[in-house]
Design a protein around this motif. Structure first.
Motif, short mmCIF file in Angstrom:
data_model
loop_
_atom_site.label_atom_id
_atom_site.label_comp_id
_atom_site.label_asym_id
_atom_site.label_seq_id
_atom_site.Cartn_x
_atom_site.Cartn_y
_atom_site.Cartn_z
N SER A 69 0.82 -1.22 0.00
CA SER A 69 0.00 0.00 0.00
C SER A 69 0.85 1.27 0.00
O SER A 69 0.30 2.38 -0.04
CB SER A 69 -0.95 0.01 1.20
N ALA A 70 2.17 1.14 0.04
CA ALA A 70 3.04 2.33 0.04
C ALA A 70 2.98 3.01 -1.32
O ALA A 70 3.00 2.35 -2.36
CB ALA A 70 4.48 1.92 0.36
N ALA A 71 2.90 4.32 -1.31
CA ALA A 71 2.88 5.08 -2.56
C ALA A 71 3.22 6.54 -2.27
O ALA A 71 2.94 7.04 -1.19
CB ALA A 71 1.51 5.00 -3.22
N ALA A 72 3.83 7.18 -3.26
CA ALA A 72 4.02 8.63 -3.19
C ALA A 72 2.75 9.25 -3.77
O ALA A 72 2.38 8.98 -4.92
CB ALA A 72 5.25 9.04 -3.99
N LEU A 73 2.08 10.05 -2.99
CA LEU A 73 0.76 10.58 -3.35
C LEU A 73 0.86 11.77 -4.30
O LEU A 73 1.96 12.29 -4.54
CB LEU A 73 0.01 10.94 -2.07
N PRO A 74 -0.26 12.26 -4.85
CA PRO A 74 -0.22 13.29 -5.89
C PRO A 74 0.49 14.58 -5.53
O PRO A 74 0.96 15.29 -6.43
CB PRO A 74 -1.71 13.55 -6.17
N LEU A 75 0.59 14.93 -4.24
CA LEU A 75 1.26 16.19 -3.88
C LEU A 75 2.78 16.07 -3.83
O LEU A 75 3.48 17.05 -3.62
CB LEU A 75 0.73 16.70 -2.53
N TYR A 76 3.31 14.84 -4.05
CA TYR A 76 4.75 14.66 -4.10
C TYR A 76 5.29 15.13 -5.45
O TYR A 76 4.55 15.33 -6.41
CB TYR A 76 5.12 13.19 -3.89
N LYS A 77 6.61 15.29 -5.53
CA LYS A 77 7.25 15.66 -6.79
C LYS A 77 7.09 14.52 -7.80
O LYS A 77 7.16 13.35 -7.42
CB LYS A 77 8.73 15.95 -6.56
N PRO A 78 6.90 14.83 -9.08
CA PRO A 78 6.71 13.78 -10.10
C PRO A 78 7.81 12.72 -10.09
O PRO A 78 7.51 11.53 -10.20
CB PRO A 78 6.70 14.57 -11.41
N GLU A 79 9.06 13.13 -9.92
CA GLU A 79 10.15 12.14 -9.94
C GLU A 79 10.05 11.18 -8.76
O GLU A 79 10.37 9.99 -8.88
CB GLU A 79 11.52 12.83 -9.95
N ASP A 80 9.58 11.68 -7.61
CA ASP A 80 9.41 10.80 -6.44
C ASP A 80 8.20 9.88 -6.63
O ASP A 80 8.22 8.73 -6.17
CB ASP A 80 9.23 11.64 -5.17
N ILE A 81 7.17 10.37 -7.29
CA ILE A 81 6.00 9.54 -7.56
C ILE A 81 6.38 8.35 -8.43
O ILE A 81 6.06 7.20 -8.12
CB ILE A 81 4.88 10.37 -8.21
N PHE A 82 7.09 8.61 -9.52
CA PHE A 82 7.45 7.52 -10.43
C PHE A 82 8.47 6.56 -9.82
O PHE A 82 8.34 5.34 -9.95
CB PHE A 82 7.97 8.09 -11.76
N SER A 83 9.46 7.10 -9.14
CA SER A 83 10.48 6.21 -8.57
C SER A 83 9.93 5.36 -7.43
O SER A 83 10.30 4.20 -7.27
CB SER A 83 11.70 7.01 -8.09
N THR A 84 9.02 5.93 -6.64
CA THR A 84 8.42 5.18 -5.54
C THR A 84 7.36 4.21 -6.04
O THR A 84 7.39 3.01 -5.73
CB THR A 84 7.79 6.14 -4.51
N SER A 109 -5.44 2.04 -7.60
CA SER A 109 -6.35 3.17 -7.42
C SER A 109 -7.28 3.26 -8.62
O SER A 109 -6.89 2.88 -9.74
CB SER A 109 -5.56 4.46 -7.28
N THR A 110 -8.48 3.78 -8.42
CA THR A 110 -9.35 4.04 -9.56
C THR A 110 -8.87 5.27 -10.34
O THR A 110 -9.44 5.61 -11.38
CB THR A 110 -10.81 4.23 -9.13
N PRO A 132 0.96 12.70 -12.91
CA PRO A 132 2.00 11.71 -12.58
C PRO A 132 1.48 10.55 -11.74
O PRO A 132 1.86 9.39 -11.97
CB PRO A 132 3.03 12.54 -11.81
N TYR A 133 0.61 10.83 -10.76
CA TYR A 133 0.12 9.77 -9.88
C TYR A 133 -0.69 8.72 -10.65
O TYR A 133 -0.45 7.51 -10.53
CB TYR A 133 -0.72 10.37 -8.76
N GLY A 134 -1.66 9.19 -11.46
CA GLY A 134 -2.47 8.25 -12.23
C GLY A 134 -1.65 7.44 -13.21
O GLY A 134 -1.84 6.23 -13.36
N LYS A 135 -0.69 8.10 -13.86
CA LYS A 135 0.17 7.40 -14.83
C LYS A 135 1.08 6.39 -14.12
O LYS A 135 1.28 5.27 -14.61
CB LYS A 135 1.01 8.42 -15.59
N ALA A 136 1.61 6.78 -12.96
CA ALA A 136 2.49 5.87 -12.21
C ALA A 136 1.73 4.64 -11.72
O ALA A 136 2.28 3.53 -11.69
CB ALA A 136 3.14 6.61 -11.04
N LYS A 137 0.48 4.83 -11.32
CA LYS A 137 -0.32 3.70 -10.85
C LYS A 137 -0.56 2.69 -11.97
O LYS A 137 -0.61 1.47 -11.74
CB LYS A 137 -1.65 4.20 -10.28
N ILE A 138 -0.73 3.17 -13.20
CA ILE A 138 -0.89 2.26 -14.34
C ILE A 138 0.40 1.48 -14.58
O ILE A 138 0.38 0.25 -14.78
CB ILE A 138 -1.28 3.06 -15.61
#
Length: 344
Positions: A69-84, A109-110, A132-138
């Motif tokens: 369930s760990a994830a970098a959420l939408p308010l994080y920097k894009p690079e952190d979202i994708f790497s996490t 996530s939906t 970034p968040y939606g794309k990273a989840k895919i």
């Protein structure tokens, strides 16, 4: 069984940990921040980053089931979202495979559906993440599918926005206004239907994926409330419960979205694109597949989940009143929106 919960210090993590402890299971928590809850003595705590392969390998030793369930959420920097969210998920899958973990339950996530053109949404619908968040989840789901093809049991759960004990974030803004006897503005008329989910029901669905036959659960499932009305009606239930006689107020959609977009660019508002561009739209998924295959039976409607979360907020407000941040565990800074509160 022995469970590893990634993101164990987060909102979903602590609810899962309490749920599993009650059922008599061993739990290991892996999170980048320390575990500060009273259950600390009942579990094994590992503080570390899922992007660190050594930490991840240590965490999966002797584990039966990983709940990721760990994830970098939408308010994080894009690079952190994708790497996490992508690289971190891959690290965990690789380690779980090496450690012969029986199941790897991925919490997606939906948001993977983006801003859809029809409802309800089914698991087979196209994926089109926003931001970034939606794309990273895919991309994280893609990693899961690769390991499913290699023979691992990798259930994927796509929950709607979930709330309940410990949930703050953007919902704390609404609860703060309700507590102080304020009405609440809504983007658009509020006649759209926006499905939510109680965290207890989410925990139940995850547990079904952990305990039912492997052939049944090795699939992808939408999870959400079964009963929900319009946003105006559901959120009005909280204002009614607060008892100040206040109402939800609809605001013109396009001018408000442009204003929020401008304020976001200036970092004066905590509301990001996914929130303000979907808040006035229908957003609900079909949970028929989870009902049919898993036997999922959600207990909480939107209204009941919101009121339960609001009451928890009132009961615990002194514990977090001076805290702000960008996770679901703490209230988000209201920014310039705290001045808008004066007009409601």
């Amino acid at each position: 069984m022995k469970f590893l919960i990634t993101g164990g210090s987060g909102f979903l993590g602590i609810n899962l940990i309490r749920f599993l402890i009650e059922k008599g299971h061993e739990v290991v928590s892996l999170d980048i921040v320390d575990f500060t809850y009273k259950e600390k003595d009942q579990i094994k705590v590992i503080v570390g980053d899922i992007r660190d392969k050594k930490i991840v390998d240590k965490s999966t030793e002797g584990i039966d089931i990983v709940i990721h369930s760990a994830a970098a959420l939408p308010l994080y920097k894009p690079e952190d979202i994708f790497s996490t969210d992508v690289d971190g998920t891959r690290n965990l899958l690789e380690s779980a495979q090496k450690s012969n973990v029986k199941r790897f339950i991925h919490i997606s996530s939906t948001a993977v559906y983006g801003i859809p053109d029809h409802h309800p949404l089914y698991e087979s619908d196209k994926l089109d993440g926003v931001g970034p968040y939606g794309k990273a989840k895919i991309l994280a789901e893609d990693e899961c599918l690769k390991f499913r093809e290699k023979g691992m049991c990798v259930p994927i759960i796509r929950p709607k926005s979930f709330i309940g004990p410990e949930r703050l974030g953007v919902f704390a803004l609404f609860y703060d206004w309700a507590k102080d006897g304020k009405g609440f503005p809504m983007i658009g008329s509020g006649k759209n239907r926006y499905q939510l989910l109680d965290v207890e029901d989410l925990c139940e669905s995850i547990y079904l994926c952990a305990t039912l036959n492997e052939k049944i659960v090795n699939d992808t499932f939408n999870i959400g409330a079964k009963e929900f009305t319009t946003m105006r009606e559901d959120y009005q239930a909280v204002l009614d419960y607060a008892g100040h006689g206040k109402k939800i107020t609809g605001l013109p959609e396009k001018p408000i979205i442009w204003t929020l977009k401008f304020l976001e660019a200036l970092k004066l508002s905590p509301l990001y694109k996914w929130v303000y561009e979907t808040a006035s739209k229908d957003s609900f998924v079909s949970i028929e597949k989870a009902e049919r295959i898993l036997g999922f039976k959600p207990k909480y409607s939107n209204k009941a989940a919101l009121i339960r979360n609001y009451q928890w907020y009132l009961d615990h407000i002194n514990e977090f009143k001076d805290q702000t941040g960008i996770s679901h565990r703490v209230p988000w800074k209201q920014g310039i929106l705290k001045f808008a509160k004066l007009f409601f």
